[in-house]
Design an enzyme around this catalytic site. Structure first.
Site, PDB file in Angstrom:
ATOM      1  N   ARG A  43      -3.952  -1.941  -0.373  1.00 13.36           N
ATOM      2  CA  ARG A  43      -2.539  -1.925   0.024  1.00 13.36           C
ATOM      3  C   ARG A  43      -2.186  -3.280   0.631  1.00 13.36           C
ATOM      4  NH1 ARG A  43      -1.714   3.351  -0.636  1.00 13.36           N
ATOM      5  NH2 ARG A  43      -3.508   4.688  -0.201  1.00 13.36           N
TER       6      ARG A  43
ATOM      7  N   CYS B 187       0.013   6.602  -1.772  1.00 17.43           N
ATOM      8  CA  CYS B 187       0.877   5.669  -2.488  1.00 17.43           C
ATOM      9  C   CYS B 187       2.247   6.292  -2.773  1.00 17.43           C
ATOM     10  CB  CYS B 187       0.235   5.239  -3.802  1.00 17.43           C
ATOM     11  SG  CYS B 187      -1.371   4.427  -3.608  1.00 17.43           S
TER      12      CYS B 187
END
EC number: 1.11.1.24
Length: 216
Positions: A130, A53
């Site tokens: 995601r 991330c």
């Protein structure tokens, strides 16, 4: 003996109004309606202070001027508190030298994540996968991308997709595989036998009646 049927998670629909939200962020309260008249990229990540991330947020931050030049705002999200978001943003600036200036939704209630289908039980019951959503200035959902936990997104591709969507809308055309600005675009195929017969004489680069391209 009966078994309970799992409740299906809601899923947003392409070319339909994006789910409305009103959520706390690192920049105060944000609503979908705040972005009326602008394109919006809403993207989720599994958790703050995680390495994949972090690389994605750095890439988004570096390309933020390119998105903004195309009237597009960025809005992140994870199921973490805004205090965690702020600490993570400060850490990225300190350790990687990149400042995160776009807001991040603190979705502790999971309301936004559930409305957008970001919670995928096969991946995690408590983290958003995601997911990336491109929303147009009228608030309609134009594209959705879902990635697994272990694979980071290519932010250049998200920017390319945004430009392709904007170009297709402006010029009423379609884009071929891996289209880039400056490439030829696809002319919509004719819808009647008469139009198909006339296509070869219309001045396009026509391979066959259904496949024609043109320069912009």
């Amino acid at each position: 003996m009966t078994t309970d049927t799992p409740t299906a998670l809601p899923m947003p629909q392409l070319n339909a109004p994006a789910p409305a939200f009103d959520a706390p962020t690192t920049h105060g309260q944000r609503k979908l309606s705040d972005y009326a008249g602008k394109w919006l990229i809403l993207f989720s990540h599994p958790a703050d202070f995680t390495p994949v991330c972090t690389t994605e947020f750095i890439a988004f931050a570096k390309l933020q001027p390119e998105f903004e030049a195309r009237n597009c705002a960025l809005l992140g999200l994870s199921i973490d508190s805004h205090y965690s978001h702020i600490a993570w943003m400060r850490n990225i600036k300190e350790k990687f030298g990149v400042e995160i200036t776009f807001p991040i939704i603190a979705d502790l209630s999971m309301k936004v994540a559930q409305a957008y289908g970001m919670i995928q039980p096969g991946a995690s019951d408590t983290s958003a996968v995601r997911a990336t959503f491109i929303i147009d200035p009228q608030g309609n959902l134009r594209a959705m991308l879902y990635y697994p936990m272990v694979t980071g997104r290519q932010i250049d591709e998200i920017l390319r997709l945004l430009i392709a969507l904007q170009t297709a809308q402006e010029h009423q055309c379609a884009m071929p595989e891996n289209w880039r600005p400056g490439d030829a675009v696809i002319v919509p195929p004719p819808a009647t036998p008469e139009a198909a017969e006339a296509r070869a004489s219309e001045g396009y680069n026509t391979v066959d009646w259904y496949f024609s391209t043109r320069a912009l």
